[in-house]
Design an enzyme around this catalytic site. Structure first.
Site, PDB file in Angstrom:
ATOM      1  N   LYS A 191      11.015  90.711  17.806  1.00 23.35           N
ATOM      2  CA  LYS A 191      11.203  91.444  16.543  1.00 23.35           C
ATOM      3  C   LYS A 191      12.047  90.578  15.600  1.00 23.35           C
ATOM      4  CE  LYS A 191      11.882  94.904  13.601  1.00 23.35           C
ATOM      5  NZ  LYS A 191      10.815  95.138  12.604  1.00 23.35           N
ATOM      6  N   ILE A 226      10.046 100.207   9.132  1.00 19.32           N
ATOM      7  CA  ILE A 226      11.236 100.110   9.977  1.00 19.32           C
ATOM      8  C   ILE A 226      12.420  99.541   9.193  1.00 19.32           C
ATOM      9  CG2 ILE A 226      12.168  99.160  12.137  1.00 19.32           C
ATOM     10  CD1 ILE A 226       9.776 101.167  12.452  1.00 19.32           C
ATOM     11  N   GLY A 227      12.131  98.576   8.369  1.00 12.62           N
ATOM     12  CA  GLY A 227      13.219  98.004   7.569  1.00 12.62           C
ATOM     13  C   GLY A 227      14.059  96.989   8.332  1.00 12.62           C
ATOM     14  N   CYS A 284       7.733  90.461   5.357  1.00 14.73           N
ATOM     15  CA  CYS A 284       7.975  91.871   5.666  1.00 14.73           C
ATOM     16  C   CYS A 284       7.838  92.691   4.387  1.00 14.73           C
ATOM     17  CB  CYS A 284       9.368  92.070   6.260  1.00 14.73           C
ATOM     18  SG  CYS A 284       9.757  93.826   6.448  1.00 14.73           S
ATOM     19  N   LYS A 316       5.005  83.205   8.858  1.00 12.18           N
ATOM     20  CA  LYS A 316       4.147  84.401   8.852  1.00 12.18           C
ATOM     21  C   LYS A 316       3.908  84.855   7.415  1.00 12.18           C
ATOM     22  CE  LYS A 316       3.554  88.793  11.281  1.00 12.18           C
ATOM     23  NZ  LYS A 316       4.117  89.648  12.328  1.00 12.18           N
ATOM     24  N   THR A 341       1.610  92.842   7.981  1.00 15.91           N
ATOM     25  CA  THR A 341       0.973  94.081   7.531  1.00 15.91           C
ATOM     26  C   THR A 341       0.740  94.043   6.017  1.00 15.91           C
ATOM     27  OG1 THR A 341       3.159  95.044   7.255  1.00 15.91           O
ATOM     28  CG2 THR A 341       2.053  95.445   9.350  1.00 15.91           C
ATOM     29  N   GLY A 344      -3.810  90.942  13.550  1.00 17.23           N
ATOM     30  CA  GLY A 344      -4.295  92.025  12.713  1.00 17.23           C
ATOM     31  C   GLY A 344      -5.335  92.866  13.424  1.00 17.23           C
ATOM     32  N   GLY A 345      -4.872  93.907  14.092  1.00  9.64           N
ATOM     33  CA  GLY A 345      -5.797  94.884  14.657  1.00  9.64           C
ATOM     34  C   GLY A 345      -6.570  94.409  15.869  1.00  9.64           C
ATOM     35  N   GLY A 348      -0.433  93.410  18.575  1.00  7.08           N
ATOM     36  CA  GLY A 348       0.697  94.239  18.167  1.00  7.08           C
ATOM     37  C   GLY A 348       0.466  95.718  18.298  1.00  7.08           C
TER      38      GLY A 348
END
Ligand code: FUM
Length: 361
Positions: free
Chosen positions: A66, A92-93, A150, A187, A215, A266-267, A288
């Site tokens: 994380k 989540i932040g 993020c 990323k 995301t 991604g998915g 993920g």
């Protein structure tokens, strides 16, 4: 959360190799040779401990932790997760214990258990990233993933991945301060007009590779309360809903920068999903959102990918990285012949496999 990972999971049994091929799953990420291309994605399993009962973490490519900041952070107010069609939204932040506690507790655990650690770092300024990268010197780190994408930061100006000069400044700072032998992956966000432009800025400023993608910004409104579901209003959308979007990003960046190693994210929920990313140009994948539904997914996806390659008579994973970019006239047969004396596809160079395959059969 049944819908998060989709309801049609490809069972491993369905993919048991029907050809006697021992597939070499080794992949190359910058200077590293990694025995398996499947990693856990950042943010879906803290530092990996929770997944240990369900996966042999040492056998995976690695655990992407994380994203960690300099200091402890509580993150955004709740609710901060919402289910969506074929996916989920999180805000989540960047909750976390801060880099010092992370190094003492989480990174130590990964080292003690022989797990390759990809440490994801995030900050609110270039200086934050410099300091975080310095902290990683002398630490048991396999790779660094620089999270500049993020979507859940207070200020969109802090999404460095949305502007090429901001992205470049962060990457330069990390590359200067991180241990020199450790590959730096960056990323990126899909929420940009031209992801190739941002990718190029990162690579030109020292990135060894790219993780594609984080995301995408979304919102869910509760029709009863008539208010956004998330306390933070917006969140990052992940899961199968974004797979074609993520795949498109991998495709575009591989096409423009074919020498740059990519991690596809991604998915991904099956070995065949992973194979799509490899064919689009990813050398590895990260798993993920599916973990929330199936904590054993990383190991399962690795097995399924191996079986899918064996079924296609591919002896080495690295030979199909980017193979979907070959011209259409060089297609491989849709249904491979049963095993026989034919040469394996993988005995010829990447991107030429299809040519030889066609000539041989
Ligand atoms: O809000 C979060 O902690 C998410 C981080 C990310 O998507 O990078």
């Amino acid at each position: 959360m049944s819908d998060v990972s989709g309801d049609v999971r490809l069972r491993t049994d369905d993919l048991e190799p029907s050809y006697d091929i021992d597939v070499d799953m080794t992949t190359t990420l910058g200077k590293l040779e990694i025995p398996d291309p499947v990693f856990t994605a950042s943010g879906c399993a803290a530092a990996g401990r929770e997944l240990a009962p369900f996966n042999d973490l040492r056998a995976l490519g690695g655990v992407v932790t994380k994203s960690i900041l300099l200091g402890p952070r509580a993150g955004r107010a709740t609710p901060r997760m919402a289910e969506t069609p074929s996916g989920m939204l999180n805000s989540i932040g960047l909750q976390g214990p801060g880099i010092d506690a992370f190094l003492d507790r989480d990174l130590r655990w990964l080292e003690d258990n022989g797990v390759r650690a990809v440490v994801s770092i995030a900050g609110t300024s270039v200086d934050d990233y410099s300091k975080l990268a310095s902290k990683l010197r002398g630490q048991p780190v396999t790779m660094v993933e620089v999270n500049i994408s993020c979507p859940n930061v207070e200020d969109r100006g802090q999404v460095f991945a949305c502007e090429r000069n901001a992205a470049a400044a962060v990457v330069q700072a990390v590359r200067r301060n991180a241990p020199s032998q450790v590959p730096v992956f960056v990323k990126l966000s899909p929420d940009v007009t031209d992801i190739v432009d941002i990718a190029r800025a990162c690579v030109d400023n020292g990135a060894d590779g790219l993780s594609l993608v984080n995301t995408t910004l979304g919102i869910v409104i509760d029709p009863d309360t008539m208010r956004p579901v998330l306390a933070g209003v917006t969140g990052g959308l992940s899961g199968p809903a974004i797979r074609p979007l993520a795949l498109r990003c991998v495709w575009q960046v591989h096409q423009a920068l074919p020498e740059v190693p990519l991690m596809g994210i991604g998915g991904i929920r099956t070995g065949l999903d992973a194979l799509e990313f490899i064919l689009a140009g990813a050398s590895a994948v990260q798993v993920g959102t599916v973990i929330f539904n199936d904590p054993s997914a990383p190991a399962r996806i690795s097995r399924e990918l191996r079986a899918a390659l064996a079924q296609r008579r591919i002896a080495r994973l690295r030979d199909v990285v980017g193979l979907a970019h070959r011209p259409p006239e060089l297609s491989i047969p849709e249904e491979p012949d049963p095993p026989g004396d034919e040469e394996l596809v993988a005995e010829v160079a990447p991107h030429r496999s299809a040519v030889s395959f066609e000539e041989d059969v």
